[in-house]
Design a protein around this motif. Structure first.
Motif, mmCIF file in Angstrom:
data_model
loop_
_atom_site.group_PDB
_atom_site.id
_atom_site.type_symbol
_atom_site.label_atom_id
_atom_site.label_comp_id
_atom_site.label_asym_id
_atom_site.label_seq_id
_atom_site.Cartn_x
_atom_site.Cartn_y
_atom_site.Cartn_z
ATOM 1 N N ARG A 34 0.825 -1.209 0.000
ATOM 2 C CA ARG A 34 0.000 0.000 0.000
ATOM 3 C C ARG A 34 0.863 1.265 0.000
ATOM 4 O O ARG A 34 0.352 2.353 -0.202
ATOM 5 C CB ARG A 34 -0.876 0.043 1.248
ATOM 6 N N SER A 35 2.186 1.104 0.260
ATOM 7 C CA SER A 35 3.077 2.266 0.454
ATOM 8 C C SER A 35 2.458 3.247 1.441
ATOM 9 O O SER A 35 2.244 4.431 1.148
ATOM 10 C CB SER A 35 3.369 2.964 -0.873
ATOM 11 N N GLY A 36 2.192 2.753 2.661
ATOM 12 C CA GLY A 36 1.465 3.572 3.624
ATOM 13 C C GLY A 36 0.063 3.764 3.090
ATOM 14 O O GLY A 36 -0.632 2.805 2.778
ATOM 15 N N LEU A 37 -0.371 4.996 2.979
ATOM 16 C CA LEU A 37 -1.600 5.312 2.252
ATOM 17 C C LEU A 37 -1.172 5.972 0.946
ATOM 18 O O LEU A 37 -1.445 7.140 0.684
ATOM 19 C CB LEU A 37 -2.514 6.222 3.078
ATOM 20 N N LEU A 362 -0.171 -6.685 2.872
ATOM 21 C CA LEU A 362 -1.111 -5.590 3.034
ATOM 22 C C LEU A 362 -1.413 -4.964 1.676
ATOM 23 O O LEU A 362 -0.503 -4.544 0.962
ATOM 24 C CB LEU A 362 -0.527 -4.517 3.966
ATOM 25 N N VAL A 363 -2.699 -4.911 1.314
ATOM 26 C CA VAL A 363 -3.141 -4.288 0.066
ATOM 27 C C VAL A 363 -4.231 -3.278 0.407
ATOM 28 O O VAL A 363 -4.716 -3.218 1.528
ATOM 29 C CB VAL A 363 -3.675 -5.337 -0.937
ATOM 30 N N THR A 379 -6.344 -2.722 -4.653
ATOM 31 C CA THR A 379 -5.361 -1.868 -5.314
ATOM 32 C C THR A 379 -3.985 -2.106 -4.713
ATOM 33 O O THR A 379 -3.850 -2.283 -3.501
ATOM 34 C CB THR A 379 -5.755 -0.391 -5.164
ATOM 35 N N LEU A 380 -2.971 -2.086 -5.572
ATOM 36 C CA LEU A 380 -1.587 -2.273 -5.152
ATOM 37 C C LEU A 380 -0.785 -1.005 -5.452
ATOM 38 O O LEU A 380 -0.811 -0.500 -6.571
ATOM 39 C CB LEU A 380 -0.944 -3.448 -5.893
ATOM 40 N N PHE A 381 -0.114 -0.497 -4.435
ATOM 41 C CA PHE A 381 0.835 0.608 -4.571
ATOM 42 C C PHE A 381 2.156 0.172 -3.937
ATOM 43 O O PHE A 381 2.506 0.621 -2.855
ATOM 44 C CB PHE A 381 0.318 1.854 -3.855
ATOM 45 N N PRO A 382 2.906 -0.717 -4.551
ATOM 46 C CA PRO A 382 4.132 -1.212 -3.916
ATOM 47 C C PRO A 382 5.187 -0.117 -3.781
ATOM 48 O O PRO A 382 5.232 0.815 -4.605
ATOM 49 C CB PRO A 382 4.608 -2.306 -4.879
#
Length: 406
Positions: A34-37, A362-363, A379-382
């Motif tokens: 998630r790169s945090g939020l 965590l996603v 949603t994925l924000f690696p």
């Protein structure tokens, strides 16, 4: 954002973080896709944090933790503004002024205020699937949860929503509306890749045509790159992939890797010209917070040093995501290092997200309130430094869990 008496979504008791992992009080590591939020884009890297800690310690030793930017000067104000403009312009001359803000939501508020000076026009165009924050201005132009914002006395009375164009017919309809109403439209606010409704990547050709049409009709182009900025889609900013720049650029989140609340709004000569001899009624106590700006300055320097590595890794992650998702026949969309998988069942989505959490992944979930939850998924924000092999292993786990339900 949720029911008043809800617990945190993950209800995870966090003890520490390291690189791409969040570690709970029991020592269990969770891969943070998630790169945090969406804001800890560089991950929880000790190298960067040490630099920022050193700079903050120097400031605090001098007793400098706060200045009123409205009343005082400090060298960092100009230093970071110049660096950010050079970084954003990337050899061009799109922007030449910076406003400091405390968040992306505040950035939207300011951008909409600036658009008011465009010949006193009132109408704002926005994408139906878009999200731009939780201040009144942001709620007004956020189509994804416009039904919820109705409780706040029709804050979007001057806003017209259109679905993000997915084909020529949808684009033509939008262009025709602009032609009919060009005298009353002040601005069009975009997310080039719409984040909160499932990372919808608008076709670049359509964006270029739409932006050119706005220019022809003196409609300000506001780009919300709070999510897409700072290499999230590969380029420094998404607008660098397009034929022309926006008039206003909203930035936050990754601007200082989420370390402190901070944001910026960049404007070019066209908007500056509209503001000459005008009174701008906008100020927040924490605009220009010294610690926030120093964190942003160190983060930007770090990004510039690592730019080639970041770009290479984002390209590798994008190829990895597409390859694995295609292998499992996932319905997906996105660009760079921001992708979503469509599930279209809120209960199943929540079940999958929580099962992945128990597994240590965590996603993020998305849910389109404007479409009664029909459009939903994960949603994925690696983190941008995440090793592609580690990402691929996690993607196989994610896809297999989804396949169990769909």
């Amino acid at each position: 954002m949720t029911l008043f008496d809800n617990y945190p979504y993950y209800n995870l008791d966090v003890a520490k973080a390291s690189n791409e992992y969040i570690i709970d009080k029991n020592g269990k590591k969770h891969l943070d896709l998630r790169s945090g939020l969406w804001n800890v884009s560089l991950g929880y890297r000790a190298e960067l944090l040490t630099r920022i800690q050193k700079k903050m310690s120097m400031l605090l030793a001098d007793g400098l933790f706060y200045l009123d930017i409205h009343s005082y000067h400090h060298g960092i104000y100009q230093e970071f503004a110049v660096s950010l403009l050079e970084f954003a312009n990337c050899g061009h001359h799109a922007f030449h002024k910076v406003f400091y803000t405390s968040s992306g939501s505040e950035g939207t508020e300011l951008a909409l205020k600036l658009s008011h000076f465009n010949q006193q026009r009132k109408m704002i165009l926005a994408f139906q699937e878009g999200y731009h924050g939780t201040f009144f201005g942001g709620m007004a132009v956020s189509g994804v949860d416009c039904d919820i914002s109705k409780a706040y006395n029709n804050v979007n009375e001057h806003v017209v929503f259109f679905p993000a164009p997915r084909n020529q017919s949808m684009l033509d309809e939008l262009l025709a509306f602009i032609d009919r109403n060009k005298e009353t439209i002040a601005a069009f606010i975009f997310e080039p890749v719409i984040g909160s409704s499932g990372t919808i990547a608008v076709n670049d050709t359509y964006l270029n045509i739409l932006m050119k049409h706005c220019d022809m009709n003196d409609i300000l182009k506001i780009f919300d790159e709070v999510a897409t900025g700072f290499f999230r889609t590969g380029a420094r900013f998404y607008y660098h992939k397009l034929a022309s720049p926006p008039d206003i650029l909203i930035l936050s989140k990754s601007i200082n890797n989420g370390i402190l609340p901070f944001g910026a709004v960049l404007i070019g000569e066209k908007v500056s010209g509209l503001l000459l001899n005008k009174h701008i009624d906008h100020f927040s106590t924490q605009n220009g917070n010294l610690l926030s700006i120093h964190a942003a300055n160190e983060t930007l320097n770090y990004m510039i040093e690592k730019e080639a590595e970041i770009k290479r890794n984002v390209a590798e992650m994008e190829n990895c995501i597409k390859r694995v998702f295609d292998h499992y026949s996932m319905r997906y969309s996105g660009a760079g290092a921001m992708f979503s998988i469509t599930i279209n069942d809120v209960n199943i989505t929540n079940r999958i997200v929580n099962e992945l959490k128990e597994f240590g992944i965590l996603v993020y979930y998305y849910y389109d309130y404007s479409n009664e939850g029909v459009n939903s998924g994960i949603t994925l924000f690696p983190p941008l430094f995440l090793d592609a092999n580690k990402l691929e292993a996690a993607l196989h786990i994610i896809c297999k869990k989804i396949k169990r339900y769909l």
